[in-house]
Each structure stands twice: as structure tokens, then as C-alpha cells.
Design an enzyme around this catalytic site. Sequence first.
Site, PDB file in Angstrom:
ATOM      1  CG  ASN A 264      11.042  41.312  97.598  1.00 15.34           C
ATOM      2  OD1 ASN A 264      12.216  41.755  98.205  1.00 15.34           O
ATOM      3  ND2 ASN A 264      10.492  40.416  98.061  1.00 15.34           N
ATOM      4  CG  HIS A 266       9.435  40.996  92.194  1.00 12.59           C
ATOM      5  ND1 HIS A 266      10.208  40.423  92.849  1.00 12.59           N
ATOM      6  CD2 HIS A 266       9.993  40.911  90.877  1.00 12.59           C
ATOM      7  CE1 HIS A 266      11.558  40.164  92.259  1.00 12.59           C
ATOM      8  NE2 HIS A 266      11.317  40.284  90.984  1.00 12.59           N
ATOM      9  CB  CYS A 301       5.082  39.877  87.005  1.00 14.54           C
ATOM     10  SG  CYS A 301       4.555  41.558  86.021  1.00 14.54           S
TER      11      CYS A 301
END
Lengths: 387, 387
Positions: A264, A266, A301
Site C-alpha cells: 500500500n 505505507h 505514515c
Amino acid sequence: MATFSTLAYFPITIRFSWNRASYDPNKKSLSYIKINGTSAKSTTKLDMASALTSVAYISEQQVRQNIPTTKQFVDHYRQGMIIEGGVGYRQRVVIRSYEVGPDKTVTLESILNLLQETALNHVWMSGLLSDGFGATHGMMKHDLIWVVSRMQVEVDHYPIWGEVLEIDTWVGASGKNGMRRDWLIRSEATGHVFASATSTWVMMNRTTRRLSKMPEEVRAEIAPWFIEKQAITEDVLEKIVKLDNKAKYMNKDLKPKRSDLDMNQHVNNVKYVRWMLETIPDQILEAHQLTSIILEYRRECGSSDIVQSLCQPDEDGILKDGLKQDKETSLVNGFSLAAEILEGNGFLASFGNQKLRYTHLLKIDGESQNDEIVRGRTTWKKKSFSP
Amino acid sequence: MATFSTLAYFPITIRFSWNRASYDPNKKSLSYIKINGTSAKSTTKLDMASALTSVAYISEQQVRQNIPTTKQFVDHYRQGMIIEGGVGYRQRVVIRSYEVGPDKTVTLESILNLLQETALNHVWMSGLLSDGFGATHGMMKHDLIWVVSRMQVEVDHYPIWGEVLEIDTWVGASGKNGMRRDWLIRSEATGHVFASATSTWVMMNRTTRRLSKMPEEVRAEIAPWFIEKQAITEDVLEKIVKLDNKAKYMNKDLKPKRSDLDMNQHVNNVKYVRWMLETIPDQILEAHQLTSIILEYRRECGSSDIVQSLCQPDEDGILKDGLKQDKETSLVNGFSLAAEILEGNGFLASFGNQKLRYTHLLKIDGESQNDEIVRGRTTWKKKSFSP
């Protein structure tokens, strides 16, 4: 007996043929190229070429991944099977050499990886898995992805290198728009439960990055899989306080590396946990074993964020948990009960069951509002000789 | 056909019973406690207790790990089997969700992990595995451990998430005192070779940390497993130069974390590679795929060492390899052939097959002699659209 032995000796060939017949619909689609949403007449040569490339790419990937489009009951490749009357998933795994730490017991990171893996394989078996990271066909249509909001793992006993485990996982409702996913990790040989875990998931729009209600279409896909059973019976959830810069331990300037990103794009959950645990001094990590971790996720994040990891030993935790019975004795003897002093103290250590607790926070550096990535709480017990 | 389907549906129960019967000698030993090298009469109470604890611990670990003491031909738990006329090992693996990077292709680190895992499982199957990290019974007796001196991995094609692979591994002689270990990684569906690897191993005394000749006893154990076949046909080995502080890229102050240590208490090989590759700028890593890595190991790296990672783009490499055919054209057009300029250059990129090469060095910070941990060379090609 002879036939039986022969079968046992050549499992790969047998299962291979059987699998092929049962769930390889994609294989046939290789020669059938469909251009989604593109009228062949109106495309330029360049458009046409890129569309073809794109479709060919998807087809090749589909064939190689072999994601089933209907529910499967057994997966010999992953050693998985459907249980719990058709809605739960069980997978057998062997702890690999690189999944253990210096003491030959499996690392918490490996446990988290295996939880993720079995969850995705559960969706894989359901026939609902689209191309996303666990997203169903309905979620893809609505441009939704799963995000985890809470995760709790309790580890009673750490498996060792070469040990065979069974991991069960299943899902349930969590409020009106969420989903709970639970796991149990057992010794395959004895049935002894080594670890249990629970998590809560909600849906997020991939484009707007805002949380979403669960569309009826998606509920219809996943609700038939919901069961009531819980791996960890939750009492009233204890609040994890937000740490500030007065926290005892702090690691600054943590930068995600390319290798920390998942499908993803991330920062991977496992990396969060590594950042959290690395703030705890080495001598404590060496002598203790994590027995519980709770993670409360607040925001994503990304790869360009700079992260701070804060950590505070929890003195109350000591009093409330492990030393509940020993409080008076300790005070009589004039010992400070701070976690750092307890550590390595022969007298108190002899009580054997005292626990250390830490509160954690990962936050984005330099932002004052909405800066929290994840709050955490970890509980630790003294390592015994046997792993 | 009916019997066949039934067997296919209940593989775990069937194989479990079969496995138990064939290689679980340790199970019986639980009730039989033997104190090695200790006369029960002369021990104090404390000695006795610790000896008993120690033996109980080993027994429990043995039971849980279930390491066979005789050669096995099939391991259903690990989906492994003996091949190559009884001396090679093949294991089927499915690429897991956490073994892939943001582009859904398996990471080099995961490949290296799988090579280590299959090598150890090969020794596991041989019945020669003692309690060490791949050490045989004879090696344990002589207090010897394996150390790798050279490793080369060639990757033609990166497997993707969910893809099923077959990994073959086998060993051969390397000089008088060494061992070669090779691997082939293939698509299980098509047989296409995705990657190949070769490595050289020597023995080291665990206490003195000095290299050792191969004792006859150990040769007798492992020589019957040697075959001539090579996964990578080595031409004359090209020397990897030692970089100095004038290297273009450098990462300093790299400190091993607890989670980077393996069962031998050393920094894991995979961490070395991560440190090496992280010196290469992100924009190059994003647009390129590693096709080859060679590692020459010089010394061990312990948990307290501070490490420097040096990296130098190799301009010669470009000329010699990828642009051999295009050298004149390029010079005529007045282009610099430095790797950094080639990167992202539309004209040259259209040649499609140019490669980037880097020389690497990991060294211990602050030591002037014997400071090299590992020298490396990596080769990269431009990523194509399809993984």
C-alpha cells in the site's frame, strides 16, 4: 498401506493436479484479452498499445498469483483450510530459521507477519480477494481499502525454530461499520495455545483518505463470514495516555526506508513495532519477553515522514499487576518500585511474576496537531531459562 | 477417484500420522533423562538441579523442533523432498504478503532468507543436523561452525505475491576444505528459472574463531552428499576492488540492532545486504531491478561494531556490459557514459539493455587493518512495466 505410502511420498504431483482442476479459472483467460472501458475504435495506436500492455500485465499477474474467484476449502500450497463451519481459516506453518532471534525463539515481528499473512490468505480462500491488500471486489468498486484501528497481541509462549504451528483466524462485526479479526496460534503437536490476537478494522477511501461507512454491497460480501467467537475477551479498554516530550526514552529522526514500505506504499506495521521496541534499553530487552502489546492507530505514515518514538516506563503498571501481592513487603524493605530499579534486583526478581509495562507513542516530527501515528502499550515478563 | 479426493481434502491429519510414525524418535526420550558427562553421585544439589534443568530444556526443545536423526525423504510440514538421486533437496514455497516490496515483487532480502531456509532444511532432512546453525554432529564434536566466504545470486525474474516456487539446493566440494552450495528458484507452474545462486562455505572453530581444515569425520558425513552440478557456471572470478573513503556514496555510524542478530549472535547476512543497497540513491533503486549480487566475506561483524557502507558506481561496467554494442554511437553523440548520467536519459534508455554496476564495501569504523566485513558488487537493469 502400500498405496498410502506411495501417495505420501509424492504429494506435490498429486496436489498440483488436483489444485489445477479446482481453482485455476484465470489460466484460461490468458488468450482472452479484454480492454476495460476502452472502445477499440476510438483509441489511438499509442492508447491501444498501452491498454494491451496493461491488460497483458494484469493477466500474467493473475495467472501467477492464481487468486480464486470462488470460495475454496483447502489450499495445499499454503497448507490452509476452511474451518469453523465454513467461515474460519486455519493454516499450518513451520517457524523458519530467519524468523527467530538470537535466542532461537520467534520474534514478535515474525508473529505479526504471520498474522497478516493468514488474514490475507483467509480472504484469498473466500473468493472475495480483489487485487488490493485484502480488499474485496465490492471494496475495489467503491475505491475502499482496509485500515487497522486497533491491534492487541498476547503471547504466552514463544515458538522456537522448526516448531510446527496452527494459526486460526476469523472475523466478526465491530460496531456498525467495522470488522473484528481474531487469531489463535497453537502448537500443532500439543494444541497448547501460544498466542492470541484481536484487531479492529475500518474502511477508508483510497483517494480522499477519509474513513468510510461500510457500503451495503460490502456488508453483503463479508457479513456471512462473521462469527461471535473472540480470541481475547476484552474487559473495559484501558486508555493509553498520549506521551509528550518529557517521556523517559526517545528516538528521533527515524526515517522510513524503501524496504519498510508495503504493497500500500505505507510504512509497514512491523516497522512501527520495531521503532517502538527499540526505544527500550537493550539490557531490559535481553532479560525480558514481551507478553502483551496493544496498538491504537491514529494516522497513516508515509515514506517521507520523519518519525519520533517516545517511551515511558509505567510505574503504576508494576504496582497494579505483578506486584499486587508484594506491595507491602517491598515498601517495608524501602525499595523503590520504579521499573528501572526492579530490573536485575535479585530480591524482587525472586518473586518471579513481576511485570514491566511501557507506554509508547510514534509521532510525526515537527507537526503539532494530528501528529500521532500510533499509541502503544507493552507488557513484559522476566525471561525464564527455557525458551 | 473418490478415495483420491478424500485424501486430498484431509491432508493434515493423514500426513501428521505418517510423519509421527517415521521420524519422531525424540518424542520417546521425554521421560528418559540422561545427564551428559555428569556423575550423579558427585554433584551437589545445585549442580544436579541445573543439570536436570538443562537436560529437560534440551529435551523439550528437541521434541518441539523434531529434528530427525536419520535421513528423511519427504517433509510434508515444510513441503520438502529429497531429489537428485537422494542428495539434493527441493522445497515448495508460496511468496507471502510480507516478503514483497511496494511493487508486489519479492525483495532480494526475502530471496536470501529463502536460500538460508532451504539450505538448513536440506541439512535437516539429511539427519546430520545438530543443534547448531546447520552444523553437523561431527562439526559439533569438533566445535566447528559454518562460515560463508562467497555468495552470488543472479535474478532473472522477480516472483510476485502469491506465486508458487520450487527451490532446489544441493552441495559440492570446493577445494580441499570447503563446500559449495547452489540453488535454483523456479516457477512451480511453468518451470521457468527465476533465480540461481552459488555460495562457498568453510569451517571455523567456534572458540578460537580461526578457520579450520575439514576433519575427516566431517568429510565422511557430508561428502556422500556432494554432486558436481553447478547452478551458475563461473568464469574466471573477477576481482572486486577494495573501496576507500573517496567512494561516491557512504553511510556512516550504522549500528546493528538486537533484531539484526541471528542464532549465531552475528549480524545477519540480510542486514549486510540492506546496508549495502541503502547507499544507492532512492531514485535509482526505484527505477532499477537488481539482477546480480556478489558478496565476498572477510570477517565477522558483532553486535557492538559500528559499520560504514561505501558504494561506488562502476563506469567501466557500463561500457563493458550493457553498452558494448552502443559504445561508438554514444561517443559520437558526445554523451558521458557515467552511470549517473545514463540514469533517466531518454535517448540512451531506449537502448533498453544498459546495466548499472556498483562496487560495495562494508567495513568496521575506526579500524585501519582487518576492517573489511564484506566486499560486494551489484548489477542492475532498468525496470520494465511488468514485474
